[in-house]
Scaffold this motif. Structure first.
Motif, mmCIF file in Angstrom:
data_model
loop_
_atom_site.group_PDB
_atom_site.id
_atom_site.type_symbol
_atom_site.label_atom_id
_atom_site.label_comp_id
_atom_site.label_asym_id
_atom_site.label_seq_id
_atom_site.Cartn_x
_atom_site.Cartn_y
_atom_site.Cartn_z
ATOM 1 N N UNK A 114 -24.731 -26.534 -41.205
ATOM 2 C CA UNK A 114 -25.386 -25.133 -41.093
ATOM 3 C C UNK A 114 -24.990 -24.691 -40.182
ATOM 4 N N UNK A 125 -22.234 -21.745 -39.907
ATOM 5 C CA UNK A 125 -22.813 -20.368 -38.819
ATOM 6 C C UNK A 125 -21.779 -19.816 -37.859
ATOM 7 N N UNK A 170 -18.929 -18.249 -39.595
ATOM 8 C CA UNK A 170 -19.092 -16.826 -39.539
ATOM 9 C C UNK A 170 -18.461 -15.643 -38.512
ATOM 10 N N UNK A 214 -22.711 -6.916 -40.015
ATOM 11 C CA UNK A 214 -23.138 -7.232 -41.094
ATOM 12 C C UNK A 214 -21.342 -8.022 -41.663
ATOM 13 N N UNK A 215 -20.732 -7.880 -41.726
ATOM 14 C CA UNK A 215 -19.124 -8.731 -41.929
ATOM 15 C C UNK A 215 -18.941 -9.732 -42.111
ATOM 16 N N UNK A 216 -20.099 -10.692 -40.788
ATOM 17 C CA UNK A 216 -20.552 -11.951 -39.921
ATOM 18 C C UNK A 216 -21.228 -12.024 -41.350
ATOM 19 N N UNK A 217 -22.339 -11.553 -41.751
ATOM 20 C CA UNK A 217 -22.735 -11.940 -42.822
ATOM 21 C C UNK A 217 -22.640 -12.197 -43.983
ATOM 22 N N UNK A 218 -21.709 -11.136 -44.117
ATOM 23 C CA UNK A 218 -20.860 -11.385 -45.289
ATOM 24 C C UNK A 218 -19.664 -13.148 -45.136
ATOM 25 N N UNK A 219 -19.169 -13.194 -44.330
ATOM 26 C CA UNK A 219 -18.393 -13.906 -44.252
ATOM 27 C C UNK A 219 -19.194 -15.442 -44.752
ATOM 28 N N UNK A 220 -19.992 -15.342 -44.157
ATOM 29 C CA UNK A 220 -21.862 -16.497 -44.112
ATOM 30 C C UNK A 220 -21.770 -16.445 -45.631
ATOM 31 N N UNK A 221 -21.932 -15.560 -46.500
ATOM 32 C CA UNK A 221 -22.481 -15.607 -47.024
ATOM 33 C C UNK A 221 -21.387 -15.951 -47.874
ATOM 34 N N UNK A 222 -20.203 -15.810 -47.930
ATOM 35 C CA UNK A 222 -18.770 -16.393 -48.672
ATOM 36 C C UNK A 222 -18.595 -17.801 -48.609
ATOM 37 N N UNK A 280 -20.477 -20.189 -47.519
ATOM 38 C CA UNK A 280 -22.047 -20.882 -47.829
ATOM 39 C C UNK A 280 -21.970 -20.802 -49.533
ATOM 40 N N UNK A 281 -21.594 -20.060 -50.332
ATOM 41 C CA UNK A 281 -20.774 -20.234 -51.626
ATOM 42 C C UNK A 281 -19.763 -21.104 -52.052
ATOM 43 N N UNK A 309 -20.326 -25.380 -53.767
ATOM 44 C CA UNK A 309 -19.792 -25.466 -55.159
ATOM 45 C C UNK A 309 -18.888 -26.439 -54.840
ATOM 46 N N UNK A 311 -27.606 -17.236 -38.344
ATOM 47 C CA UNK A 311 -26.270 -16.006 -39.223
ATOM 48 C C UNK A 311 -28.278 -15.010 -39.627
ATOM 49 N N UNK A 352 -27.798 -11.187 -39.373
ATOM 50 C CA UNK A 352 -26.026 -11.326 -39.621
ATOM 51 C C UNK A 352 -26.455 -10.387 -41.586
ATOM 52 N N UNK A 353 -26.827 -11.910 -41.822
ATOM 53 C CA UNK A 353 -27.011 -11.633 -43.559
ATOM 54 C C UNK A 353 -27.948 -10.608 -44.022
ATOM 55 N N UNK A 390 -28.040 -7.505 -42.463
ATOM 56 C CA UNK A 390 -27.445 -6.797 -42.559
ATOM 57 C C UNK A 390 -26.940 -6.447 -43.520
ATOM 58 N N UNK A 391 -26.098 -7.950 -43.779
ATOM 59 C CA UNK A 391 -25.276 -7.271 -44.776
ATOM 60 C C UNK A 391 -26.552 -6.696 -46.328
ATOM 61 N N UNK A 426 -13.950 -4.627 -46.171
ATOM 62 C CA UNK A 426 -13.345 -4.245 -44.757
ATOM 63 C C UNK A 426 -12.412 -3.297 -44.646
ATOM 64 N N UNK A 480 -17.261 -9.595 -55.508
ATOM 65 C CA UNK A 480 -17.545 -11.313 -53.509
ATOM 66 C C UNK A 480 -18.222 -11.638 -54.087
ATOM 67 N N UNK A 481 -18.471 -13.238 -54.413
ATOM 68 C CA UNK A 481 -19.658 -13.952 -55.157
ATOM 69 C C UNK A 481 -20.422 -14.942 -54.117
ATOM 70 N N UNK A 482 -21.844 -14.514 -53.553
ATOM 71 C CA UNK A 482 -22.279 -15.705 -53.005
ATOM 72 C C UNK A 482 -23.714 -15.585 -53.341
#
Lengths: 513, 434
Positions: free
Chosen positions: A51, A55, A58, A69-77, A79-80, A84, B14, B17-18, B20-21, B60, B111-113
């Motif tokens: 985990x 972090x 990200x 927010x962009x760091x949250x985006x990268x984290x989400x990506x 992680x997904x 998988x 995170x 950040x999440x 916020x995203x 971005x 964008x998948x998550x």
């Protein structure tokens, strides 16, 4: 431990504990420092979970970062992808700081921890400390403190001016971050005696008071603009300027101090990462070469057993795998593979050169000091110069490198060079070109500000090989520039002769004030 | 070198950040969530999971060279057969040269998550509330819980608090200097002794007076005074009912086709999710009916075919029967949602209305009627009011009942209709919108 009393083995089996890490670290150090002559930063090893690794991914690997927010985006990506199973995680992350911080994952086996310590703790760390690009551009001692400051500052701004305002500012700054670095060391004032320094300060102060942007007194009569005036104005504003963030931070007339500071934070952090982009192949090559050598020596000295060595080989070969261009896995040239192959090749040239090597790399061929030569190369080159100097015909042949030219005006793509006598030089030049950041990033400069008229900011893009800017993105980024600048902005794409090929304009919609 | 164990550090760095995203992409995520949920079974509808949103919203931008046009130059590994001067057909733009393919995901359309269950539901049910129902749930609740809340000076004898009463009595006695029985006893013995030994008269006289005075005082200050008495005070709190049962009523006669059932299913899914958020435990009862009603499982409810006439009241009777058997009104919040194409045997309408108005609605938290139609069905010009049997019957339900009805023709209507039915509305407004 079920170790035999007289056994030299560092460990058996996959389990590890902190003592073992210490022993391994020392054993690696014996080889890396005493045998290879490396000079790394002291290491700080931090054990983290999956985990936490995500972090770290990200926030571009840094242990602390401001929020966006962009760091949250990268984290989400990530992680997904990870959950998988599409993407494994790096075994380590290493930070160019002093002491050098190495993150290792708790899930790694003892062998992997050994590999990671050799790779990051000695390989990368040596590179960070000695390579000239890093020395010139990054402040390994100060980076963590600076990030701490940045995080605090941004958080304070959010409290004071609202999350949305700050986020908008960061969005704008991030959009320009690829053009927020100084590519060349700036002129530094020579170290003058104190009186001269004071004079300089006075002069600067005068300049600050006189900002031509703010001239509101109408100019009497119709003034003829002379060449001299143009030059003077540009010099005053420091034009042309390729560091867009720097220019806006210093010159944009309507920004508030905190907004300038945000631009500065993004710019400085980006500047810190700039060397990494320029030395990807060398940096990974160096680290991979070091871990390969260390692991082999450990095995030779009987400090790791055959099982561990095979595990290492399995991992190593997948790291340096270079899929061919028509392979489904192909994703460009693997910097680990190329860097490692070149470092091994340099070692071979130093100790056991062929005729061809003497012809191509006469200055190092057969000098008998492979480690010294490599250390020198690691210290004084970056990817572009490294490839153009040391990519030997042999490596070109091994990789089967070939150059393809895709001209939009022609029906089909053309193979311009392959791994043969006539092709070596061409391939070398072309590849070195690819690693030249100045070639990869579009060359965009701020050239003028129309002070006499509407304060329009004028940028140019020097088009190379007829490749224009990506249109949608450019419009969006230009909008950000206009909002930052506060007045209209124009970007002209022109070829070498100066003839305009395309033009983009933007007017501020929600200026930052 | 030193080692630091960071594993115990608090995770979720995170998280901010999440958040916020998600806030940034809210609109798109919400849409994606709604689309994703349409393909799930009722009970799974609320699970988190992977969603994809258009990449544009969280793109971005940066200044970069276009991936098309101009003269391009690649250096590729793995040459097997090409020699200088060969030509290669240009690959599809989509496949492209590997070296130009996006590895950061920036260039992709989607964008998948993954979303957690919580995040998923929050977005799914945003802005929905049941204010009327919440109130009714408490007010109408018959079970109250008693809990002790301090002491009072009045109450039934059974709740006298002895310790507290004696405490008050003691402090009063001390404050008023009520003589202690031991003191009086000692005094009395002293007097007796003096009498026996024939002590001085004056002294005896003084002691006797003293004794007299103390006894009077003891009589005047009672051991326990009414002002000392305290009772345990109980306070009643209505016990919220944490259980809900949801009745899904559906007409499965021949006139209901797959499309209509699909619409109904979606509506039920939403209701289930919604109730699941509010209550600890939600039961779902499926009742299908033709000319007679049956309780069935979900699979049968949606997918098995049945023929027969249409007598809606049978379902309502069945529902009441089940309520009486298994779901006592005092313990359960009862919700019902009925889906039908509006067909009913004409003679049954009066029965339906009476049963609904007089028996079911009084015990229900909410009753929603959704009339499903075909998506190619013509919009009724003007009023847009359907004129089916059942609709006309239900129109006569008085406004002050927790009852709502809507017409749904297309999948895309389901969510808006649901929102409309359950949207936050001003306090006291009638549930029925019609």
């Amino acid at each position: 431990m079920t170790m035999l009393a007289d056994s030299k083995l560092l460990f058996t089996g996959p389990d590890w504990d902190f003592d073992l890490i210490k022993r391994v670290h020392e054993a690696c150090g014996d080889i890396a420092i005493k045998e290879m002559g490396l000079d790394p930063y002291p290491n700080q090893i931090e054990v983290i979970t999956v985990e936490q690794m995500l972090d770290a991914y990200a926030s571009t690997g840094m242990p602390l970062f401001y929020r966006h927010w962009s760091f949250g985006k990268h984290f989400a990506r990530n992680e997904a992808l990870y959950r998988k199973g599409y993407q494994g995680l790096a075994y380590e992350i290493v930070i160019n700081s002093n002491p050098c911080i190495v993150y290792i994952m708790e899930e790694n086996s003892a062998t992997m921890q050994t590999l990671v310590l050799a790779h990051a703790g000695y390989g990368h760390s040596h590179f960070f400390k000695n390579n000239y690009v890093f020395k010139q551009w990054t402040d390994a001692d100060g980076i963590l403190d600076y990030l701490e400051f940045a995080r605090g500052f941004i958080a304070k701004c959010e409290d004071r001016y609202g999350q949305e305002e700050v986020e908008r500012m960061l969005d704008a700054a991030h959009a320009l971050q690829s053009h927020g670095v100084h590519r060349f060391p700036r002129k530094r004032m020579p170290d003058l005696r104190s009186e001269e320094k004071r004079e300089e300060e006075r002069r600067r102060h005068g300049e600050q008071l006189f900002n031509d942007l703010w001239r509101t007194v109408p100019v009497s009569g119709k003034r003829k603009r002379s060449r001299d005036e143009d030059e003077r104005r540009k010099a005053l504003l420091g034009l042309p300027e390729e560091n867009l963030l720097y220019f806006l931070e210093k010159t944009a007339p309507r920004l508030k101090p905190w907004q300038r500071e945000v631009l500065r934070i993004v710019r400085l952090i980006n500047q810190y990462f700039y060397p990494q982009r320029q030395t990807k192949v060398m940096n990974e090559g160096c680290a991979t070469f070091v871990h390969h050598r260390v692991m082999n020596r450990l095995h030779e000295k009987g400090q790791i057993d055959d099982g561990a060595f095979l595990e290492f080989l399995h991992s190593h070969t997948s790291v340096v795998l270079q899929p061919a261009f028509d392979d489904r896995r192909f994703g460009g040239i693997n910097p680990y593979a190329l860097g490692f192959a070149m470092c091994c090749d340099i070692e071979r040239v130093c100790t056991n050169p062929t005729e061809e090597d003497r012809e191509w790399m006469g200055d190092i061929a057969g000098n008998g000091d492979p480690y010294g030569t490599l250390r020198d190369i690691w210290a004084n080159y970056r990817d572009e110069s490294f490839v153009s100097q040391f990519l030997s015909p042999r490596v070109i042949r091994e990789f089967g490198l070939f150059r393809v030219v895709d001209d939009e005006d022609e029906e089909e793509m053309r193979v311009a060079a392959i791994h043969d006598e006539r092709g070596y030089r061409k391939i070398k030049r072309a590849l070195s070109h690819h690693y030249d950041i100045a070639y990869r990033d579009p060359d965009i400069q701020i050239v003028d500000v129309d002070l006499a008229g509407d304060r329009k900011l004028i940028l140019t893009h020097r088009v190379l090989d007829g490749v224009l800017l990506e249109e949608n993105d450019t419009e969006k980024v230009l909008q950000q520039v206009a909002d930052l600048w506060g007045y209209d902005v124009k970007l002209v794409e022109q070829d070498d002769s100066g003839a305009p090929l395309a033009e983009h304009t933007a007017a501020p919609r929600r200026p930052f004030v | 070198m030193h080692i630091i164990d960071r594993r115990l550090n608090p995770g979720g760095k995170s998280f901010a950040n999440r958040q916020r995203f998600l806030r940034r992409a809210r609109a798109q995520v919400r849409r994606a969530v709604r689309e994703a949920s349409s393909s799930r079974s009722i009970k799974d509808a609320g699970k988190g999971g992977e969603i994809s949103i258009p990449a544009g919203g969280v793109h971005e931008p940066n200044l970069r060279r276009s991936s098309q046009g101009g003269v391009r130059d690649y250096v590729l590994p793995g040459n097997k057969k090409y020699i200088e001067g060969d030509t290669i057909p240009r690959p599809d733009q989509s496949g492209g040269q590997g070296s130009r393919a996006s590895d950061s995901g920036e260039g992709e359309d989607e964008f998948r998550f993954a979303l957690t269950d919580e995040e998923y539901l929050d977005l799914y049910l945003e802005d929905l509330e049941l204010p009327d129902m919440a109130k009714r749930q408490v007010a109408g609740a018959q079970s109250v819980q008693w809990r002790q809340a301090g002491f009072s000076v009045s109450g039934p004898p059974a709740r006298i608090s002895v310790p507290r009463t004696l405490k008050h009595s003691m402090s009063r006695r001390i404050a008023l200097k009520r003589p202690k029985p031991e003191e009086i006893e000692a005094l009395r013995q002293e007097i007796e002794r003096l009498e026996r030994e024939g002590g001085q008269f004056d002294e005896l006289q003084r002691l006797r007076a003293d004794l007299e005075k103390r006894i009077t005082r003891t009589k005047r200050i009672p051991y326990i005074d009414p002002v000392d008495v305290r009772y345990r005070r109980l306070e009643s709190t209505p016990k919220p009912i944490a259980k809900a049962v949801m009745f899904c009523l559906m007409d499965v006669s021949g006139s209901m086709n797959e499309h209509m059932k699909d619409l109904a299913k979606r509506f039920y899914s939403l209701l289930y999710l919604f109730l699941n958020r509010r209550y600890e435990h939600v039961d779902v009862v499926f009742i299908r009916h033709t000319h007679e009603a049956q309780e069935v499982d979900e699979q049968t409810f949606f997918y098995s075919r049945e023929t027969g006439g249409t007598v809606v009241s049978t379902a309502l009777f069945k529902m009441m029967e089940i309520v009486r058997d298994r779901y006592p009104v005092s313990d359960w919040n009862i919700y019902a949602a009925q889906a039908s194409d509006g067909d009913n045997t004409s003679s049954d309408n009066a029965v339906v209305l009476a049963q609904l108005r007089d028996v079911i609605l009084p015990i229900c938290q909410y009753y929603a009627y959704v009339e499903v139609g075909m998506d190619d069905e013509e919009e009724h010009p003007g009023a847009g009011e359907p004129s089916t049997n059942l609709w006309r019957a239900y129109r006569r339900v008085p406004d002050d009942h927790p009852f709502a009805m809507r017409k749904v023709r297309h999948r895309r209507d389901i969510y808006p209709v649901f929102r409309e039915l359950f949207a936050r509305r001003p306090e006291g407004a009638a549930a029925e919108g019609g």
